[in-house]
Design a protein around this motif. Structure first.
Motif, PDB file in Angstrom:
ATOM      1  N   ASN A  19      -2.279  18.705  -9.131  1.00 15.50           N
ATOM      2  CA  ASN A  19      -1.654  19.237 -10.349  1.00 15.50           C
ATOM      3  C   ASN A  19      -0.265  19.805 -10.098  1.00 15.50           C
ATOM      4  OD1 ASN A  19      -3.945  18.735 -12.046  1.00 15.50           O
ATOM      5  ND2 ASN A  19      -4.972  20.405 -10.927  1.00 15.50           N
ATOM      6  N   ASN A  20       0.326  19.410  -8.982  1.00 12.93           N
ATOM      7  CA  ASN A  20       1.628  19.967  -8.604  1.00 12.93           C
ATOM      8  C   ASN A  20       2.736  18.964  -8.914  1.00 12.93           C
ATOM      9  OD1 ASN A  20       3.893  20.937  -7.336  1.00 12.93           O
ATOM     10  ND2 ASN A  20       2.851  21.449  -5.411  1.00 12.93           N
ATOM     11  N   GLU A  21       3.521  19.276  -9.929  1.00  9.84           N
ATOM     12  CA  GLU A  21       4.507  18.291 -10.366  1.00  9.84           C
ATOM     13  C   GLU A  21       5.744  18.232  -9.469  1.00  9.84           C
ATOM     14  OE1 GLU A  21       7.112  19.967 -13.940  1.00  9.84           O
ATOM     15  OE2 GLU A  21       4.980  19.900 -14.453  1.00  9.84           O
ATOM     16  N   ALA A  22       5.714  18.967  -8.368  1.00 10.48           N
ATOM     17  CA  ALA A  22       6.780  18.829  -7.370  1.00 10.48           C
ATOM     18  C   ALA A  22       6.465  17.744  -6.341  1.00 10.48           C
ATOM     19  CB  ALA A  22       6.995  20.161  -6.649  1.00 10.48           C
ATOM     20  N   THR A  23       5.341  17.025  -6.504  1.00 12.59           N
ATOM     21  CA  THR A  23       4.876  16.119  -5.446  1.00 12.59           C
ATOM     22  C   THR A  23       4.803  14.654  -5.889  1.00 12.59           C
ATOM     23  OG1 THR A  23       2.521  16.354  -5.994  1.00 12.59           O
ATOM     24  CG2 THR A  23       3.463  17.980  -4.494  1.00 12.59           C
ATOM     25  N   ASP A  24       4.818  13.792  -4.874  1.00 12.11           N
ATOM     26  CA  ASP A  24       4.908  12.349  -5.155  1.00 12.11           C
ATOM     27  C   ASP A  24       3.659  11.792  -5.841  1.00 12.11           C
ATOM     28  OD1 ASP A  24       3.442  12.522  -2.754  1.00 12.11           O
ATOM     29  OD2 ASP A  24       4.791  11.220  -1.617  1.00 12.11           O
ATOM     30  N   GLY A  42       0.825  -1.207   0.000  1.00 14.36           N
ATOM     31  CA  GLY A  42       0.000   0.000   0.000  1.00 14.36           C
ATOM     32  C   GLY A  42       0.856   1.252   0.000  1.00 14.36           C
ATOM     33  N   SER A  43       0.248   2.354  -0.432  1.00 13.23           N
ATOM     34  CA  SER A  43       0.954   3.628  -0.590  1.00 13.23           C
ATOM     35  C   SER A  43       1.376   4.253   0.731  1.00 13.23           C
ATOM     36  CB  SER A  43       0.033   4.614  -1.312  1.00 13.23           C
ATOM     37  OG  SER A  43       0.607   5.912  -1.315  1.00 13.23           O
ATOM     38  N   ASN A  44       2.546   4.842   0.750  1.00 14.38           N
ATOM     39  CA  ASN A  44       2.940   5.753   1.822  1.00 14.38           C
ATOM     40  C   ASN A  44       3.305   7.119   1.252  1.00 14.38           C
ATOM     41  OD1 ASN A  44       2.558   4.392   4.319  1.00 14.38           O
ATOM     42  ND2 ASN A  44       4.170   2.977   3.692  1.00 14.38           N
ATOM     43  N   ALA A  45       2.642   7.481   0.150  1.00 13.34           N
ATOM     44  CA  ALA A  45       2.837   8.795  -0.457  1.00 13.34           C
ATOM     45  C   ALA A  45       1.900   9.810   0.199  1.00 13.34           C
ATOM     46  CB  ALA A  45       2.572   8.718  -1.955  1.00 13.34           C
ATOM     47  N   GLY A  46       2.143  11.094  -0.081  1.00 15.46           N
ATOM     48  CA  GLY A  46       1.292  12.152   0.466  1.00 15.46           C
ATOM     49  C   GLY A  46       1.262  12.091   1.977  1.00 15.46           C
ATOM     50  N   ASN A  47       0.115  12.470   2.559  1.00 15.80           N
ATOM     51  CA  ASN A  47      -0.006  12.505   4.022  1.00 15.80           C
ATOM     52  C   ASN A  47       0.141  11.136   4.672  1.00 15.80           C
ATOM     53  OD1 ASN A  47      -1.218  14.822   2.877  1.00 15.80           O
ATOM     54  ND2 ASN A  47      -2.325  15.216   4.787  1.00 15.80           N
ATOM     55  N   CYS A  48       0.021  10.041   3.901  1.00 14.11           N
ATOM     56  CA  CYS A  48       0.115   8.697   4.485  1.00 14.11           C
ATOM     57  C   CYS A  48       1.419   8.496   5.249  1.00 14.11           C
ATOM     58  CB  CYS A  48       0.029   7.635   3.401  1.00 14.11           C
ATOM     59  SG  CYS A  48      -1.566   7.546   2.615  1.00 14.11           S
ATOM     60  N   VAL A  49       2.447   9.247   4.866  1.00 10.25           N
ATOM     61  CA  VAL A  49       3.745   9.089   5.526  1.00 10.25           C
ATOM     62  C   VAL A  49       3.631   9.297   7.039  1.00 10.25           C
ATOM     63  CG1 VAL A  49       4.440  11.505   5.156  1.00 10.25           C
ATOM     64  CG2 VAL A  49       6.185   9.743   5.396  1.00 10.25           C
ATOM     65  N   VAL A  50       2.686  10.129   7.474  1.00  9.04           N
ATOM     66  CA  VAL A  50       2.549  10.427   8.904  1.00  9.04           C
ATOM     67  C   VAL A  50       2.104   9.196   9.693  1.00  9.04           C
ATOM     68  CG1 VAL A  50       1.257  11.805  10.603  1.00  9.04           C
ATOM     69  CG2 VAL A  50       2.105  12.866   8.497  1.00  9.04           C
ATOM     70  N   TYR A  51       1.230   8.375   9.095  1.00  7.08           N
ATOM     71  CA  TYR A  51       0.698   7.185   9.778  1.00  7.08           C
ATOM     72  C   TYR A  51       1.538   5.935   9.500  1.00  7.08           C
ATOM     73  CZ  TYR A  51      -3.321  10.300   9.363  1.00  7.08           C
ATOM     74  OH  TYR A  51      -4.153  11.393   9.379  1.00  7.08           O
ATOM     75  N   ILE A  71      12.499   7.410 -12.050  1.00  8.22           N
ATOM     76  CA  ILE A  71      12.458   7.856 -10.648  1.00  8.22           C
ATOM     77  C   ILE A  71      12.332   9.377 -10.615  1.00  8.22           C
ATOM     78  CG2 ILE A  71      13.737   8.005  -8.473  1.00  8.22           C
ATOM     79  CD1 ILE A  71      15.212   5.467  -9.229  1.00  8.22           C
ATOM     80  N   LYS A  72      11.476   9.885  -9.733  1.00 14.68           N
ATOM     81  CA  LYS A  72      11.380  11.326  -9.495  1.00 14.68           C
ATOM     82  C   LYS A  72      11.619  11.597  -8.008  1.00 14.68           C
ATOM     83  CE  LYS A  72      10.040  12.731 -13.647  1.00 14.68           C
ATOM     84  NZ  LYS A  72      10.828  13.700 -14.454  1.00 14.68           N
ATOM     85  N   THR A  73      12.525  12.503  -7.699  1.00 14.58           N
ATOM     86  CA  THR A  73      12.766  12.909  -6.319  1.00 14.58           C
ATOM     87  C   THR A  73      11.979  14.183  -6.067  1.00 14.58           C
ATOM     88  OG1 THR A  73      14.952  11.918  -6.409  1.00 14.58           O
ATOM     89  CG2 THR A  73      14.540  13.441  -4.598  1.00 14.58           C
ATOM     90  N   VAL A  74      11.053  14.104  -5.131  1.00 15.86           N
ATOM     91  CA  VAL A  74      10.018  15.136  -4.974  1.00 15.86           C
ATOM     92  C   VAL A  74       9.651  15.302  -3.497  1.00 15.86           C
ATOM     93  CG1 VAL A  74       8.958  14.950  -7.268  1.00 15.86           C
ATOM     94  CG2 VAL A  74       8.353  13.293  -5.477  1.00 15.86           C
ATOM     95  N   LYS A  75       8.622  16.139  -3.235  1.00 15.07           N
ATOM     96  CA  LYS A  75       8.113  16.268  -1.866  1.00 15.07           C
ATOM     97  C   LYS A  75       6.791  15.499  -1.727  1.00 15.07           C
ATOM     98  CE  LYS A  75       5.655  20.669  -2.576  1.00 15.07           C
ATOM     99  NZ  LYS A  75       5.491  22.061  -2.096  1.00 15.07           N
ATOM    100  N   SER A  76       6.348  15.314  -0.486  1.00 18.70           N
ATOM    101  CA  SER A  76       5.060  14.660  -0.237  1.00 18.70           C
ATOM    102  C   SER A  76       3.935  15.563  -0.713  1.00 18.70           C
ATOM    103  CB  SER A  76       4.867  14.410   1.262  1.00 18.70           C
ATOM    104  OG  SER A  76       5.807  13.493   1.756  1.00 18.70           O
ATOM    105  N   SER A  77       2.942  14.979  -1.362  1.00 18.51           N
ATOM    106  CA  SER A  77       1.783  15.788  -1.723  1.00 18.51           C
ATOM    107  C   SER A  77       0.912  15.983  -0.498  1.00 18.51           C
ATOM    108  CB  SER A  77       0.997  15.155  -2.862  1.00 18.51           C
ATOM    109  OG  SER A  77       0.291  14.031  -2.415  1.00 18.51           O
ATOM    110  N   GLU A  78       0.202  17.098  -0.487  1.00 17.21           N
ATOM    111  CA  GLU A  78      -0.565  17.478   0.692  1.00 17.21           C
ATOM    112  C   GLU A  78      -2.046  17.338   0.378  1.00 17.21           C
ATOM    113  OE1 GLU A  78      -2.681  19.840   3.347  1.00 17.21           O
ATOM    114  OE2 GLU A  78      -2.067  20.955   1.556  1.00 17.21           O
TER     115      GLU A  78
END
Lengths: 259, 259
Positions: free
Chosen positions: A218-223, A102-111, A180-187
């Motif tokens: 729509n933010n291409e800086a995010t995972d 399962g995904s740990n992208a975006g806010n999921c990283v917190v949990y 591979i893309k190195t980016v920030k977590s999407s919010e």
């Protein structure tokens, strides 16, 4: 033998998870591998530790030549207890967590327990990488993960990671990833978080559910943007949550002295 | 009545904790207070959520005029389920977590349930503050906490907090605090993490213990430095762990494309 990298593998889905087996098999020839995983699944348990119960660790069947152990606690307990017992504080070259179902992208990283275990290794000073596949099923197809796991692990073994930083790697499912893309977590946030039930006595109870709404769709800086476009994403993350840039303004708001 | 601030209070020590009662009493006259806390203690559970079990919420006895509810899950579940049920997505002016029985300074923030609950509120968009007293006892003396709780809560009610940021407040015990310092988390590690036991069959088991070694012991930019000197500390923290400053260098190390 002593010059081989020592690779510690943990996860939060438990010692029986196919993702753990796949991760071990993916790096079995890259060093001496020891896997220490929870005896039961611990998904969504973040960086939880066991503070008021005793822990046990027991040897399981080897996988691909790797020693495998099960711990009766959380994934973070696994890292701590591995260092205390089977590793006896030996120098670990890299710690790998996952591969999560399962995904740990975006806010999921917190949990994320996968990242909770990586945080623990990182705080001990071990370069750490969490891997997650965007597919919850126990029968998920991990076959596209191996070359990315190996490439990223090799880069970290060769270059290390900055102190206090580990990597959150997410891998898209049901595709051949394009790169591979190195980016920030999407919010984002969750809506419709619970399904409501009534028990036979008519009393309510609730099960967690929910839809993730990605504010950064729509933010291409995010995972999540790049995962949707079939790329593997890497987010460098810090266990220390201090927002150093805001210390002056928060300090000014509160006043340095309150007396 | 509608113009009063709506104050949500949670904790991780459970609905019976004296620290929860003290926090409610401290702010009871500052708004309409609703407290939602775990039915059992959940210390060290970080931002854990309950993913595979049903949850219940039940009304308890009011405290200082505040509605109090107990949830059969974690502190993060409390925030989520409060929004889904008793708050029905009403606009919360501020969320307060604690007062925790024990420190959440330094690396403890990573394992902290108190801050896990604050993270959840922060991600929903509610200004959130976690309060912790540096004393584990159920009989800890909270009497010096009130004026700091009120001062910091009032400042946040008046000014808000930047998006994606909440506050980790630690309060020294057994002293009259000299003031407030806004700082970063001190960085350290634990030694002697486990006490080793043998069960009656001679099999080993382990209990978490450990001594915190503060690498920042002489660093006056950090929380433990000032807590040792009898100051209340405030650390602005972000739930999102992205290390944005390192995205270019990690990206360069891995290569933008791996094919």
């Amino acid at each position: 033998m002593n010059e081989q990298p020592l690779i510690l593998i943990c996860n939060d889905d438990g010692v029986e998870a196919p993702g753990l087996r796949y991760l071990i098999e993916s790096v079995a020839d890259m060093g001496h591998v020891i896997a220490v995983a929870p005896s039961e699944p611990r998904s969504g348990q973040s960086a939880a530790i066991t503070v008021n119960s005793p822990l046990r660790i027991k040897r399981c069947e080897d996988i691909a030549g790797a020693e495998v152990y099960a711990v009766t606690g959380t994934h973070v307990d696994c890292v701590k207890l591995a260092m205390h017992t089977v590793l006896a504080d030996r120098k670990v070259s890299v710690m790998l967590s996952g591969i999560n179902h399962g995904s740990n992208a975006g806010n999921c990283v917190v949990y994320s327990g996968t990242m909770g275990a990586a945080f623990e290794a990182c705080m001990i000073g071990i370069p750490a990488i969490g891997f997650s596949l965007l597919h919850h099923s126990w029968k998920a197809d991990f076959s596209q993960c191996g070359r990315f796991v190996r490439k990223i692990t090799r880069a970290v073994l060769e270059n290390g990671l900055p102190a206090g930083v580990c990597l959150n790697v997410n891998i898209p499912a049901k595709c051949i990833p394009k790169g591979i893309k190195t980016v920030k977590s999407s919010e984002g946030y969750w809506t419709e978080e619970y399904v409501d039930y009534k028990d036979p006595q008519g009393k309510p109870f609730y099960f967690l559910s929910g839809q993730f709404v990605d504010r950064d769709a729509n933010n291409e800086a995010t995972d999540n943007y790049w995962l949707d476009r079939e790329y593997v994403t890497v987010v460098p993350v810090r266990p220390d949550p201090t927002a150093s840039d805001l210390i002056p303004s928060i300090g000014a708001m509160l006043g340095e002295e309150c007396q």
